[in-house]
Design a protein around this motif. Sequence first.
Motif, PDB file in Angstrom:
ATOM      1  N   ASP A  71      -7.087  21.489  -3.629  1.00 17.05           N
ATOM      2  CA  ASP A  71      -7.297  22.557  -4.303  1.00 17.05           C
ATOM      3  C   ASP A  71      -8.746  22.486  -5.047  1.00 17.05           C
ATOM      4  N   PRO A  72      -9.210  23.420  -4.498  1.00 16.75           N
ATOM      5  CA  PRO A  72     -10.837  23.310  -4.700  1.00 16.75           C
ATOM      6  C   PRO A  72     -11.156  23.686  -6.489  1.00 16.75           C
ATOM      7  N   ARG A  73     -10.147  24.218  -7.045  1.00 15.80           N
ATOM      8  CA  ARG A  73     -10.380  24.252  -8.442  1.00 15.80           C
ATOM      9  C   ARG A  73      -9.505  23.344  -9.475  1.00 15.80           C
ATOM     10  N   ARG A  74      -8.793  22.461  -8.750  1.00 10.74           N
ATOM     11  CA  ARG A  74      -8.350  21.493  -9.755  1.00 10.74           C
ATOM     12  C   ARG A  74      -8.636  20.024  -9.112  1.00 10.74           C
ATOM     13  N   VAL A  75      -8.529  19.197  -9.992  1.00  6.55           N
ATOM     14  CA  VAL A  75      -9.080  17.715  -9.314  1.00  6.55           C
ATOM     15  C   VAL A  75      -7.914  16.883  -9.051  1.00  6.55           C
ATOM     16  N   ALA A  76      -6.934  17.200  -9.749  1.00  2.37           N
ATOM     17  CA  ALA A  76      -5.514  16.235  -9.465  1.00  2.37           C
ATOM     18  C   ALA A  76      -4.485  16.675  -8.455  1.00  2.37           C
ATOM     19  N   VAL A  77      -4.770  17.688  -7.662  1.00  2.92           N
ATOM     20  CA  VAL A  77      -3.785  18.267  -6.636  1.00  2.92           C
ATOM     21  C   VAL A  77      -4.302  18.338  -5.371  1.00  2.92           C
ATOM     22  N   VAL A  78      -3.388  17.484  -4.453  1.00  2.00           N
ATOM     23  CA  VAL A  78      -3.716  17.765  -3.208  1.00  2.00           C
ATOM     24  C   VAL A  78      -2.355  17.620  -2.397  1.00  2.00           C
ATOM     25  N   ALA A  79      -2.371  18.351  -1.115  1.00  2.00           N
ATOM     26  CA  ALA A  79      -1.099  18.538  -0.432  1.00  2.00           C
ATOM     27  C   ALA A  79      -1.391  17.799   0.957  1.00  2.00           C
ATOM     28  N   GLY A  80      -0.281  17.235   1.582  1.00  2.00           N
ATOM     29  CA  GLY A  80      -0.567  16.358   2.727  1.00  2.00           C
ATOM     30  C   GLY A  80       0.660  16.872   3.720  1.00  2.00           C
ATOM     31  N   GLY A  81       0.245  17.314   5.081  1.00  2.15           N
ATOM     32  CA  GLY A  81       0.902  17.527   5.974  1.00  2.15           C
ATOM     33  C   GLY A  81       1.370  16.598   6.894  1.00  2.15           C
ATOM     34  N   GLY A  82       2.624  16.537   7.468  1.00  2.08           N
ATOM     35  CA  GLY A  82       2.921  15.226   8.075  1.00  2.08           C
ATOM     36  C   GLY A  82       3.260  15.848   9.638  1.00  2.08           C
ATOM     37  N   GLY A  83       3.685  14.904  10.267  1.00  2.91           N
ATOM     38  CA  GLY A  83       3.866  15.116  11.847  1.00  2.91           C
ATOM     39  C   GLY A  83       5.288  15.277  12.365  1.00  2.91           C
ATOM     40  N   ASP A  84       6.244  15.528  11.138  1.00  5.21           N
ATOM     41  CA  ASP A  84       7.401  16.031  11.214  1.00  5.21           C
ATOM     42  C   ASP A  84       7.807  17.426  10.563  1.00  5.21           C
ATOM     43  N   GLY A  85       6.745  17.938  10.250  1.00  2.00           N
ATOM     44  CA  GLY A  85       6.458  19.428   9.639  1.00  2.00           C
ATOM     45  C   GLY A  85       6.851  19.399   8.248  1.00  2.00           C
ATOM     46  N   GLU A  86       6.754  18.273   7.311  1.00  2.91           N
ATOM     47  CA  GLU A  86       6.901  18.046   6.016  1.00  2.91           C
ATOM     48  C   GLU A  86       5.720  18.121   5.181  1.00  2.91           C
ATOM     49  N   VAL A  87       5.678  19.042   4.306  1.00  2.00           N
ATOM     50  CA  VAL A  87       4.472  19.043   3.126  1.00  2.00           C
ATOM     51  C   VAL A  87       5.048  18.654   1.886  1.00  2.00           C
ATOM     52  N   ILE A  88       3.900  17.720   1.344  1.00  2.00           N
ATOM     53  CA  ILE A  88       4.303  17.067   0.209  1.00  2.00           C
ATOM     54  C   ILE A  88       2.835  17.522  -0.740  1.00  2.00           C
ATOM     55  N   HIS A 105       7.627  23.249   8.539  1.00  2.00           N
ATOM     56  CA  HIS A 105       7.294  23.692   9.773  1.00  2.00           C
ATOM     57  C   HIS A 105       8.183  22.963  10.908  1.00  2.00           C
ATOM     58  N   LYS A 106       8.372  23.615  11.836  1.00  2.00           N
ATOM     59  CA  LYS A 106       8.952  22.700  13.265  1.00  2.00           C
ATOM     60  C   LYS A 106       7.905  22.038  14.007  1.00  2.00           C
ATOM     61  N   GLY A 107       8.080  20.763  13.926  1.00  4.09           N
ATOM     62  CA  GLY A 107       6.644  19.993  14.491  1.00  4.09           C
ATOM     63  C   GLY A 107       5.675  19.652  13.554  1.00  4.09           C
ATOM     64  N   MET A 108       4.530  19.385  14.065  1.00  3.59           N
ATOM     65  CA  MET A 108       3.350  18.855  13.270  1.00  3.59           C
ATOM     66  C   MET A 108       2.783  19.719  12.527  1.00  3.59           C
ATOM     67  N   VAL A 109       2.220  19.678  11.405  1.00  3.94           N
ATOM     68  CA  VAL A 109       1.464  20.540  10.455  1.00  3.94           C
ATOM     69  C   VAL A 109       0.136  20.627  10.854  1.00  3.94           C
ATOM     70  N   GLY A 110      -0.546  21.857  11.006  1.00  2.00           N
ATOM     71  CA  GLY A 110      -2.026  22.007  11.657  1.00  2.00           C
ATOM     72  C   GLY A 110      -2.888  21.972  10.633  1.00  2.00           C
ATOM     73  N   GLY A 111      -2.592  22.599   9.483  1.00  2.48           N
ATOM     74  CA  GLY A 111      -3.671  22.540   8.443  1.00  2.48           C
ATOM     75  C   GLY A 111      -3.102  23.180   7.124  1.00  2.48           C
ATOM     76  N   ILE A 112      -3.665  22.847   6.154  1.00  5.73           N
ATOM     77  CA  ILE A 112      -3.410  23.064   4.813  1.00  5.73           C
ATOM     78  C   ILE A 112      -4.538  23.628   4.021  1.00  5.73           C
ATOM     79  N   CYS A 113      -4.386  24.817   3.062  1.00  6.38           N
ATOM     80  CA  CYS A 113      -5.514  25.188   2.143  1.00  6.38           C
ATOM     81  C   CYS A 113      -4.658  25.764   1.209  1.00  6.38           C
ATOM     82  N   TRP A 114      -5.509  26.523   0.238  1.00  6.56           N
ATOM     83  CA  TRP A 114      -5.039  26.902  -1.207  1.00  6.56           C
ATOM     84  C   TRP A 114      -5.773  28.313  -1.062  1.00  6.56           C
ATOM     85  N   THR A 115      -4.957  29.613  -1.644  1.00  3.74           N
ATOM     86  CA  THR A 115      -5.517  30.687  -1.892  1.00  3.74           C
ATOM     87  C   THR A 115      -6.375  30.746  -2.848  1.00  3.74           C
ATOM     88  N   SER A 116      -7.088  31.923  -3.209  1.00  4.54           N
ATOM     89  CA  SER A 116      -8.295  32.135  -3.894  1.00  4.54           C
ATOM     90  C   SER A 116      -8.280  32.566  -5.253  1.00  4.54           C
TER      91      SER A 116
END
Length: 505
Positions: A71-88, A105-116
Amino acid sequence: MISRSLDDHMPSSSTAPHPLQRNLAPHLHPFQKPREYTRAMTAVKMDRMFAKPFVDALGGHQDGVYCLGKDPRRVAVVAGGGGDGEVIVHSLALRRPLLKIPNAHKGMVGGICWTSESQDGKRGMVTCGKLDGTVKIWRSEAFAPGLRDKEVFTGSEFASGSGSASTEVLDTAGAIGEGGFEFDEEEGGGLSLDSSKRDALGSKLEPTMTYTSKNGFNSIDHHRTESVFATASNTVQVWDENRSAPLSTLAFGSSMETVAAVRFNQSETSVLASVGNDRTMCLYDVRTGKAERRIVMQFKSNALSWCPTLPTVMLLASEDHNLYTFDIRNLNSPNQIYKGHVGGVMGCDWSPTGEEFVSGSYDRTIRLWNRETGKSRDVYHTKRMQRVFDVTYTPTADFVLSASDDGNVRIWKSNASKKLGPVSTKERQAMEHRQKLIERYSTEKGVRSVKERRHVPQSIHNATKLKREMIESRKVKDDRRRSHTRAGREKPKAERKKTVIVEQK
């Protein structure tokens, strides 16, 4: 007339130190440089002794972690995308997951970003799938722990004291302590540490918006201020959050290459860049909806990143183990080549200062670089860390995050010997003095050898040695070819000139 003031010789207050008189005449200090050199050697040795870059590993993923979204506006928050479609969604401050979305998602997560959105409580997370061809926007109170309605805290220290609409959100992350209030709005919300409630919330969470396509998405990036994002598949598509169909489809001519990554320029936000599997890097203008220029390189690039302080400078992470910085005003050759990895470079990211960047490689190491020098200033590795697929800086440039296929998101210090926690004024001054001594004598052989010495795993050491021998033998072969064939009539080509094969407009 000789006069003397006692103010120059007495402390200014009862707690102030006694003033010391120093004569700075150089002939009175004949051994100043040897003394300073000895102190510089001590300082650089202390720097290496206390170098402990690894902070923590954030687990929870069942499969490897292949993409990160900070998250470009917060220091302490990040999301990770897994190969099984899980996002944490991880909290770096609490070092625990804020929310787990098991089947995002079904299958690998391709990318993650945050809205503006500027308010933390209203900002959402955008994810894309490599196999299912969907883009989803997720919104939850769990993304912003500690943010609650102002109406709840009317008259308290957490609010301005005036009653306001319940739709307003506090814009200060973590305003409430971890043992805060229990809210009945939704289970697992806020800073509750009950993992079962948190997991139940994640499994029930539904995306607020879903966009579909025939092809899977390899990468995604959001516009800095507008509700627009770009995706990479077999073409580059620009989407509006409020429309289910793409606003425009960008491609260079009739090219049908697979686009590996796409990024918006942070300053000139109408400029978009992508790298593709045909060894290309392409620039687009969102206003005209056209591809402006494209270069074809010797090897495929896996990732790219725009410099936050120099809008025309771009960083490419290449499959040939190197990184390249380009100025988009002159794409004939790179500004600098950064060598050190012995495997394909999978991810890269600039520091918010624009002076440094970090890279993660298939060789299981993370390297930190200065923009002006082609050699890495530090290399991070652990015994358990496997191939690194994505890296990123935190918005304060204090920490580096890495995602690897062993299922962990690791936190590293950007300065390996920096002390975490509060530092007294006296201690800070001593640290700054030692750092200045190291900088002043960094060209001396003794200081430089201690400063640049790094221990790497045996496999990396052997691969580096083998790579060096291969490069040397190639140079010998080229020299002999120039000496004994007609190729000697041509001038040898510089390393930077070999990188780009052709520039297309």
